[in-house]
Each structure stands twice: as structure tokens, then as C-alpha cells.
Design a protein around this motif. Sequence first.
Motif, PDB file in Angstrom:
ATOM      1  N   LEU A  20      38.474  50.206  36.692  1.00 30.00           N
ATOM      2  CA  LEU A  20      38.370  51.405  37.657  1.00 30.00           C
ATOM      3  C   LEU A  20      37.611  51.074  38.943  1.00 30.00           C
ATOM      4  O   LEU A  20      36.485  50.648  38.766  1.00 30.00           O
ATOM      5  CB  LEU A  20      37.617  52.554  36.949  1.00 30.00           C
ATOM      6  CG  LEU A  20      37.404  53.893  37.908  1.00 30.00           C
ATOM      7  CD1 LEU A  20      38.912  54.466  37.905  1.00 30.00           C
ATOM      8  CD2 LEU A  20      36.230  54.748  37.190  1.00 30.00           C
ATOM      9  N   LEU A  21      38.353  50.965  40.045  1.00 26.23           N
ATOM     10  CA  LEU A  21      37.645  50.928  41.457  1.00 26.23           C
ATOM     11  C   LEU A  21      36.876  52.084  41.761  1.00 26.23           C
ATOM     12  O   LEU A  21      37.425  53.385  41.725  1.00 26.23           O
ATOM     13  CB  LEU A  21      38.682  50.743  42.409  1.00 26.23           C
ATOM     14  CG  LEU A  21      39.389  49.196  42.240  1.00 26.23           C
ATOM     15  CD1 LEU A  21      40.733  49.282  43.204  1.00 26.23           C
ATOM     16  CD2 LEU A  21      38.480  48.210  42.794  1.00 26.23           C
ATOM     17  N   VAL A  28      32.789  48.988  47.874  1.00 27.33           N
ATOM     18  CA  VAL A  28      33.630  49.398  46.751  1.00 27.33           C
ATOM     19  C   VAL A  28      33.083  48.298  45.437  1.00 27.33           C
ATOM     20  O   VAL A  28      33.006  47.331  45.595  1.00 27.33           O
ATOM     21  CB  VAL A  28      35.111  49.084  46.922  1.00 27.33           C
ATOM     22  CG1 VAL A  28      36.017  49.341  45.855  1.00 27.33           C
ATOM     23  CG2 VAL A  28      35.419  49.954  48.394  1.00 27.33           C
ATOM     24  N   GLU A  29      32.985  48.984  44.299  1.00 26.37           N
ATOM     25  CA  GLU A  29      32.762  48.054  43.140  1.00 26.37           C
ATOM     26  C   GLU A  29      33.965  48.482  42.198  1.00 26.37           C
ATOM     27  O   GLU A  29      34.649  49.351  42.422  1.00 26.37           O
ATOM     28  CB  GLU A  29      31.377  48.533  42.563  1.00 26.37           C
ATOM     29  CG  GLU A  29      30.255  48.012  43.528  1.00 26.37           C
ATOM     30  CD  GLU A  29      28.897  48.245  42.831  1.00 26.37           C
ATOM     31  OE1 GLU A  29      28.708  48.819  41.728  1.00 26.37           O
ATOM     32  OE2 GLU A  29      27.804  47.668  43.450  1.00 26.37           O
ATOM     33  N   ALA A  30      33.827  47.830  40.856  1.00 23.31           N
ATOM     34  CA  ALA A  30      34.874  47.944  39.961  1.00 23.31           C
ATOM     35  C   ALA A  30      34.317  47.999  38.740  1.00 23.31           C
ATOM     36  O   ALA A  30      33.427  47.161  38.451  1.00 23.31           O
ATOM     37  CB  ALA A  30      36.033  47.030  39.954  1.00 23.31           C
ATOM     38  N   LEU A  37      31.675  44.964  38.520  1.00 23.23           N
ATOM     39  CA  LEU A  37      32.347  43.796  39.459  1.00 23.23           C
ATOM     40  C   LEU A  37      31.978  44.239  41.083  1.00 23.23           C
ATOM     41  O   LEU A  37      32.114  45.421  41.556  1.00 23.23           O
ATOM     42  CB  LEU A  37      33.690  43.672  39.447  1.00 23.23           C
ATOM     43  CG  LEU A  37      34.182  43.096  37.876  1.00 23.23           C
ATOM     44  CD1 LEU A  37      35.762  42.913  37.806  1.00 23.23           C
ATOM     45  CD2 LEU A  37      33.273  42.158  37.313  1.00 23.23           C
ATOM     46  N   GLY A  38      31.484  43.329  41.846  1.00 26.15           N
ATOM     47  CA  GLY A  38      31.403  43.468  43.225  1.00 26.15           C
ATOM     48  C   GLY A  38      31.669  42.269  44.055  1.00 26.15           C
ATOM     49  O   GLY A  38      31.948  41.239  43.521  1.00 26.15           O
ATOM     50  N   SER A  39      31.604  42.515  45.279  1.00 24.39           N
ATOM     51  CA  SER A  39      32.117  41.284  46.353  1.00 24.39           C
ATOM     52  C   SER A  39      30.859  40.702  47.025  1.00 24.39           C
ATOM     53  O   SER A  39      30.106  41.606  47.475  1.00 24.39           O
ATOM     54  CB  SER A  39      33.164  41.827  47.463  1.00 24.39           C
ATOM     55  OG  SER A  39      34.237  42.278  46.667  1.00 24.39           O
ATOM     56  N   HIS A  60      30.899  38.956  41.969  1.00 19.30           N
ATOM     57  CA  HIS A  60      29.315  39.165  41.489  1.00 19.30           C
ATOM     58  C   HIS A  60      29.704  40.263  40.274  1.00 19.30           C
ATOM     59  O   HIS A  60      30.306  41.141  40.121  1.00 19.30           O
ATOM     60  CB  HIS A  60      28.601  40.268  42.536  1.00 19.30           C
ATOM     61  CG  HIS A  60      27.207  40.853  42.057  1.00 19.30           C
ATOM     62  ND1 HIS A  60      26.069  39.928  42.221  1.00 19.30           N
ATOM     63  CD2 HIS A  60      26.935  41.670  41.309  1.00 19.30           C
ATOM     64  CE1 HIS A  60      25.120  40.598  41.549  1.00 19.30           C
ATOM     65  NE2 HIS A  60      25.635  41.631  41.238  1.00 19.30           N
ATOM     66  N   VAL A  61      29.251  39.653  38.896  1.00 22.43           N
ATOM     67  CA  VAL A  61      29.384  40.232  37.751  1.00 22.43           C
ATOM     68  C   VAL A  61      28.186  40.675  37.209  1.00 22.43           C
ATOM     69  O   VAL A  61      27.007  39.895  36.924  1.00 22.43           O
ATOM     70  CB  VAL A  61      30.184  39.435  36.950  1.00 22.43           C
ATOM     71  CG1 VAL A  61      30.368  40.055  35.549  1.00 22.43           C
ATOM     72  CG2 VAL A  61      31.460  38.965  37.538  1.00 22.43           C
TER      73      VAL A  61
END
Length: 273
Positions: A20-21, A28-30, A37-39, A60-61
Amino acid sequence: MPVEDLIRYFNAADRAGDSLLYPKGERVEAWHRDLRLGSLFQPVVDLRNECVVGHRASLHVEREDDARLDAETAYALCETEQSVIHLDRLCRTLHALNFLAQRRTTGGWLQMAVHPRHLLAVPNQHGLVYEAILKRCGLAPADIVLELDAGAIDAHGRFAHALENYRQRGYRLALHLTAATDLPAALQLRPDLLRLNANARELAEHSSAQGISRQLADIDNGETLHAANHDGIELATGHLFGAPAAVCRPTHKTAAKPYNPASSLGAHHENRQ
């Protein structure tokens, strides 16, 4: 299309149901299998012109308890080829959305890795689905540098086949070289750039004569920077220019600047068409 609308679109199109975003402030994360999860973005610097020409994205986890994990942990949870394909596209979609969210001040190209398992799991038409994702984000393959591990080059030609598919669609290609034994095969594939670790910069001289740009990682101090300039390295990343962060380094003050200004990589790419 606004980022919020893109999030809704991509979530509706996701039929796997395990990701899910979602918006997190201006980013934005997921969620993926109980992982957040991230950037992160690190500036790519043109050493000759002393300017930022792109950003390299990394994953990024975190677990639910905020404990940080290695990015490979998320891929280790993938038990099937389809799950690898899904996760890898999810990560690159996440990076594209976070890059897009900063388009008012950030141009240049977006560089990101393709997981080796993804290359093997997709039989053909590499980059086709992601091209459609990029189009939704207002980007194109020419805005992207796909980074692949040169250690995954195989004797059966599957790696070379994947690279050719990407190249035909207009993506620029980087091979991350960590072992000297992989150099001959990497040069034979004619990537747009070779990414080298700082402790392997001596490999750079073998690629310069073939019109392949060199990108040196881990430039963390002035001594390493001086050595890179002495060796004629064109591009670099490292903590000296900026640590990986959620916020990109600004490249301009207005939204009018294109995503792909003239750069050493762009010039090599155009000359080889």
C-alpha cells in the motif's frame, strides 16, 4: 497528475494486495508485508562542472517498531518470481513518486537499482511496465538511469538480453562494478556509465577510452575527491556531497528547468545512438 491521485491510481491497480502506497507529509511511503518502505536520495555530482546532475535513490526499510533493516531483507521475503517483480516495481514506483514530489526544485536524472532477481524473473520486454508507470508520473525512460550489478552478468546471455531491452526503450544504463574480474564482460555490454567503489577506482582507466562515463561512489573526504579528479572521473556520489536523505538536493530555483540538463552522461549517451 497530482501525487495524491497517482497514489490512489497505483493502489487501485495493485492486484497483489500485500502493498500500500500512502502519503507521509510531503513524501510517499509504502507498506509491504509489515515493512515500512521509503526513499532516500543522494546527489550525483558532475565533478568537471561542479554541479548536481541527478540523484541516486536507495530503499529505506523499517519494521513496525521503527527498527531499521537492510534493503535486502525485504527481497528475502519474496518466495516467488512474481513477488520479486512486484516488490522491485513497487520500490521504483515509490522512488519515482518521491522524486516527482520534489520537481519544483530538483531536476537531473533519477538513478536507481534493478534487483538481479527481477532481471531473471522477467522473460522479455524489460522496462515496458515501468515505462507506463513513469509516464503516469510525467517522466520518461530518458529521465532514468537503471543501475545493475555487474556481478550478475551470466554466460547464458539473459543479463545482456535484459540490458538490450532496457536500452531499446530509452533507459540509460549503469553497471555497478565491484570486482575486477567482471570488468571485461561489463565493458563488452557498453553501459552508459560504470559505477565504481572508491577502493576500485583504478578500474576507471579501462573504460574512459570507450566513451563510458565513470561514477565513483563513497567520496567522503577531500583526499578521495582529489584522487578522483586526478583520475579524470566524471561523476561521483558520497557523504562529501550529501548523505542519503528523503529530501533531494535542489538543482534549480524554478520549475522551468528540464529533468535532463546537459551533462557528461547525457553527451556520451547521445553520441552512442
